[in-house]
Design a protein around this motif. Structure first.
Motif, PDB file in Angstrom:
ATOM      1  N   TRP A 104      62.165  19.718  31.286  1.00  0.00           N
ATOM      2  CA  TRP A 104      62.581  20.093  30.284  1.00  0.00           C
ATOM      3  C   TRP A 104      61.900  18.676  29.364  1.00  0.00           C
ATOM      4  O   TRP A 104      62.050  17.436  30.336  1.00  0.00           O
ATOM      5  CB  TRP A 104      64.641  20.418  30.148  1.00  0.00           C
ATOM      6  N   GLN A 105      62.597  18.399  28.135  1.00  0.00           N
ATOM      7  CA  GLN A 105      62.948  17.913  27.449  1.00  0.00           C
ATOM      8  C   GLN A 105      63.944  18.564  26.512  1.00  0.00           C
ATOM      9  O   GLN A 105      65.205  18.714  26.029  1.00  0.00           O
ATOM     10  CB  GLN A 105      62.007  17.884  26.493  1.00  0.00           C
ATOM     11  N   LEU A 106      64.063  16.769  25.697  1.00  0.00           N
ATOM     12  CA  LEU A 106      65.847  16.563  25.715  1.00  0.00           C
ATOM     13  C   LEU A 106      65.103  15.850  24.085  1.00  0.00           C
ATOM     14  O   LEU A 106      63.995  15.120  23.650  1.00  0.00           O
ATOM     15  CB  LEU A 106      66.256  15.277  25.725  1.00  0.00           C
ATOM     16  N   GLU A 107      65.725  16.550  22.465  1.00  0.00           N
ATOM     17  CA  GLU A 107      65.126  16.297  21.334  1.00  0.00           C
ATOM     18  C   GLU A 107      66.742  16.405  20.543  1.00  0.00           C
ATOM     19  O   GLU A 107      67.996  16.438  20.892  1.00  0.00           O
ATOM     20  CB  GLU A 107      65.254  17.753  20.571  1.00  0.00           C
TER      21      GLU A 107
ATOM     22  N   HIS B  80      76.296  25.735  24.565  1.00  0.00           N
ATOM     23  CA  HIS B  80      77.212  24.527  24.700  1.00  0.00           C
ATOM     24  C   HIS B  80      76.838  23.480  23.138  1.00  0.00           C
ATOM     25  O   HIS B  80      77.782  22.742  22.495  1.00  0.00           O
ATOM     26  CB  HIS B  80      77.338  24.198  25.748  1.00  0.00           C
ATOM     27  N   LEU B  81      75.534  23.117  23.384  1.00  0.00           N
ATOM     28  CA  LEU B  81      75.327  21.435  22.340  1.00  0.00           C
ATOM     29  C   LEU B  81      75.139  22.296  20.942  1.00  0.00           C
ATOM     30  O   LEU B  81      74.942  20.931  20.228  1.00  0.00           O
ATOM     31  CB  LEU B  81      73.966  21.783  22.975  1.00  0.00           C
ATOM     32  N   ASP B  82      75.363  23.299  20.605  1.00  0.00           N
ATOM     33  CA  ASP B  82      74.746  23.756  19.166  1.00  0.00           C
ATOM     34  C   ASP B  82      75.608  23.003  18.684  1.00  0.00           C
ATOM     35  O   ASP B  82      77.276  22.946  19.003  1.00  0.00           O
ATOM     36  CB  ASP B  82      75.785  25.547  18.893  1.00  0.00           C
ATOM     37  N   GLY B  83      75.095  22.486  17.511  1.00  0.00           N
ATOM     38  CA  GLY B  83      75.625  21.326  16.389  1.00  0.00           C
ATOM     39  C   GLY B  83      76.287  20.306  16.953  1.00  0.00           C
ATOM     40  O   GLY B  83      76.852  19.190  16.123  1.00  0.00           O
ATOM     41  N   SER B  84      75.412  19.481  17.745  1.00  0.00           N
ATOM     42  CA  SER B  84      76.009  18.409  18.814  1.00  0.00           C
ATOM     43  C   SER B  84      74.365  17.215  18.253  1.00  0.00           C
ATOM     44  O   SER B  84      74.320  16.290  18.200  1.00  0.00           O
ATOM     45  CB  SER B  84      76.193  18.267  19.895  1.00  0.00           C
TER      46      SER B  84
ATOM     47  N   SER C 179      77.579  10.556  28.569  1.00  0.00           N
ATOM     48  CA  SER C 179      78.723  11.494  27.865  1.00  0.00           C
ATOM     49  C   SER C 179      77.954  12.774  27.857  1.00  0.00           C
ATOM     50  O   SER C 179      78.321  13.941  28.144  1.00  0.00           O
ATOM     51  CB  SER C 179      78.982  11.198  26.673  1.00  0.00           C
ATOM     52  N   LEU C 180      76.150  12.672  27.264  1.00  0.00           N
ATOM     53  CA  LEU C 180      75.686  13.993  27.026  1.00  0.00           C
ATOM     54  C   LEU C 180      75.458  14.703  28.711  1.00  0.00           C
ATOM     55  O   LEU C 180      75.580  15.838  28.953  1.00  0.00           O
ATOM     56  CB  LEU C 180      74.557  14.030  26.542  1.00  0.00           C
ATOM     57  N   VAL C 181      75.117  13.810  29.613  1.00  0.00           N
ATOM     58  CA  VAL C 181      74.984  14.231  30.812  1.00  0.00           C
ATOM     59  C   VAL C 181      76.021  14.840  32.133  1.00  0.00           C
ATOM     60  O   VAL C 181      75.807  15.742  32.385  1.00  0.00           O
ATOM     61  CB  VAL C 181      74.209  13.252  32.028  1.00  0.00           C
ATOM     62  N   ASN C 182      77.427  13.847  31.142  1.00  0.00           N
ATOM     63  CA  ASN C 182      79.092  14.526  32.026  1.00  0.00           C
ATOM     64  C   ASN C 182      78.885  16.463  31.358  1.00  0.00           C
ATOM     65  O   ASN C 182      79.080  17.374  32.410  1.00  0.00           O
ATOM     66  CB  ASN C 182      79.757  13.622  31.540  1.00  0.00           C
ATOM     67  N   GLU C 183      78.596  16.283  30.514  1.00  0.00           N
ATOM     68  CA  GLU C 183      78.666  18.190  29.743  1.00  0.00           C
ATOM     69  C   GLU C 183      77.698  18.473  30.461  1.00  0.00           C
ATOM     70  O   GLU C 183      77.756  19.679  30.747  1.00  0.00           O
ATOM     71  CB  GLU C 183      78.337  18.235  28.015  1.00  0.00           C
TER      72      GLU C 183
ATOM     73  N   LEU D  62      69.288  28.354  32.261  1.00  0.00           N
ATOM     74  CA  LEU D  62      70.050  27.244  31.949  1.00  0.00           C
ATOM     75  C   LEU D  62      69.902  26.017  30.993  1.00  0.00           C
ATOM     76  O   LEU D  62      70.334  25.598  30.310  1.00  0.00           O
ATOM     77  CB  LEU D  62      69.721  26.003  33.137  1.00  0.00           C
ATOM     78  N   VAL D  63      68.933  26.158  30.468  1.00  0.00           N
ATOM     79  CA  VAL D  63      67.984  25.418  29.061  1.00  0.00           C
ATOM     80  C   VAL D  63      69.205  26.629  28.084  1.00  0.00           C
ATOM     81  O   VAL D  63      69.287  25.818  26.870  1.00  0.00           O
ATOM     82  CB  VAL D  63      66.659  25.504  29.114  1.00  0.00           C
ATOM     83  N   GLY D  64      68.719  27.449  27.879  1.00  0.00           N
ATOM     84  CA  GLY D  64      69.474  28.628  26.258  1.00  0.00           C
ATOM     85  C   GLY D  64      71.350  28.593  27.027  1.00  0.00           C
ATOM     86  O   GLY D  64      72.053  28.739  26.008  1.00  0.00           O
ATOM     87  N   ASP D  65      71.639  28.478  28.434  1.00  0.00           N
ATOM     88  CA  ASP D  65      72.985  28.163  28.210  1.00  0.00           C
ATOM     89  C   ASP D  65      73.784  26.894  27.664  1.00  0.00           C
ATOM     90  O   ASP D  65      74.576  26.623  26.521  1.00  0.00           O
ATOM     91  CB  ASP D  65      73.538  28.568  29.547  1.00  0.00           C
ATOM     92  N   ILE D  66      73.077  25.948  27.848  1.00  0.00           N
ATOM     93  CA  ILE D  66      72.817  24.544  27.856  1.00  0.00           C
ATOM     94  C   ILE D  66      72.900  24.379  25.741  1.00  0.00           C
ATOM     95  O   ILE D  66      73.714  23.977  25.642  1.00  0.00           O
ATOM     96  CB  ILE D  66      72.810  23.517  28.229  1.00  0.00           C
ATOM     97  N   ASN D  67      71.858  24.991  25.453  1.00  0.00           N
ATOM     98  CA  ASN D  67      72.460  25.040  23.879  1.00  0.00           C
ATOM     99  C   ASN D  67      73.226  25.385  23.264  1.00  0.00           C
ATOM    100  O   ASN D  67      73.468  25.044  22.256  1.00  0.00           O
ATOM    101  CB  ASN D  67      70.800  25.067  23.813  1.00  0.00           C
TER     102      ASN D  67
END
Length: 172
Positions: free
Chosen positions: A81-84, A64-68, A119-123, A57-62
């Motif tokens: 998990w942790q959010l950076e 998607h978030l690449d560059g954000s 917005s991040l949570v919605n994504e 899950l974390v890999g797939d989410i990351n």
């Protein structure tokens, strides 16, 4: 307020690194949201998530978030998990145990960057909606991971050594 002075996110991160973490960190708990008649609630308790599920899950989410400017990390075997975030975030969030069973509409991230965090949570919710990990969990009759609850967001700007008595807990 101790939570504002020593935000849990960077404090938890510092447990896993030799030096105080740079940037903004938050706690990110994978959760199952329950639909009530007119609102959403956090399901009580903590989801049981194995390491392989977390990693996928974390890999797939990351990806998607690449560059954000945001990135998730698996914190430990607890399933949290942790959010950076590379940029500073000013956001007040409620701990998941406090939010459990309440109307989440009244407990959304607030403050200067509250809208950005919402917005991040919605994504992330959209990515989790039909994720293969959740399809497998559903087949095993386990609650799906349909959101992530962000809280304890902050940074450690100044770290002062302190001599405190030891405290032991299984709660990050």
């Amino acid at each position: 307020d101790l939570i504002r002075t020593c935000a849990p996110g960077p404090c938890v991160r510092s447990l896993h690194t030799a030096a105080p973490p740079a940037g903004t960190w938050g706690c990110a708990r994978p959760v199952h949201l329950l639909t009530a008649i007119d609102h959403l609630q956090l399901a009580p308790g903590r989801l049981v998530i194995d390491e392989a599920e977390s990693a996928r899950l974390v890999g797939d989410i990351n990806r998607h978030l690449d560059g954000s400017g945001f990135r998730l990390h698996v914190a430990d075997a607890s399933g949290d998990w942790q959010l950076e975030c590379r940029q500073p975030l000013e956001c007040a969030c409620v701990e998941p145990d406090t939010a459990s069973g309440l109307n989440l509409r009244d407990l959304m991230p607030a403050g200067r960057d509250g809208a950005r965090v919402r917005s991040l949570v919605n994504e992330i919710q959209m990515l989790l909606h039909e994720h293969p990990v959740n399809a497998a969990r559903l087949a095993r009759r386990q609650p799906v991971i349909n959101s992530v609850w962000l809280w304890g967001i902050g940074s450690l700007e100044k770290v002062y050594p302190a001599r405190l008595t030891a405290i032991y807990t299984d709660d990050a």
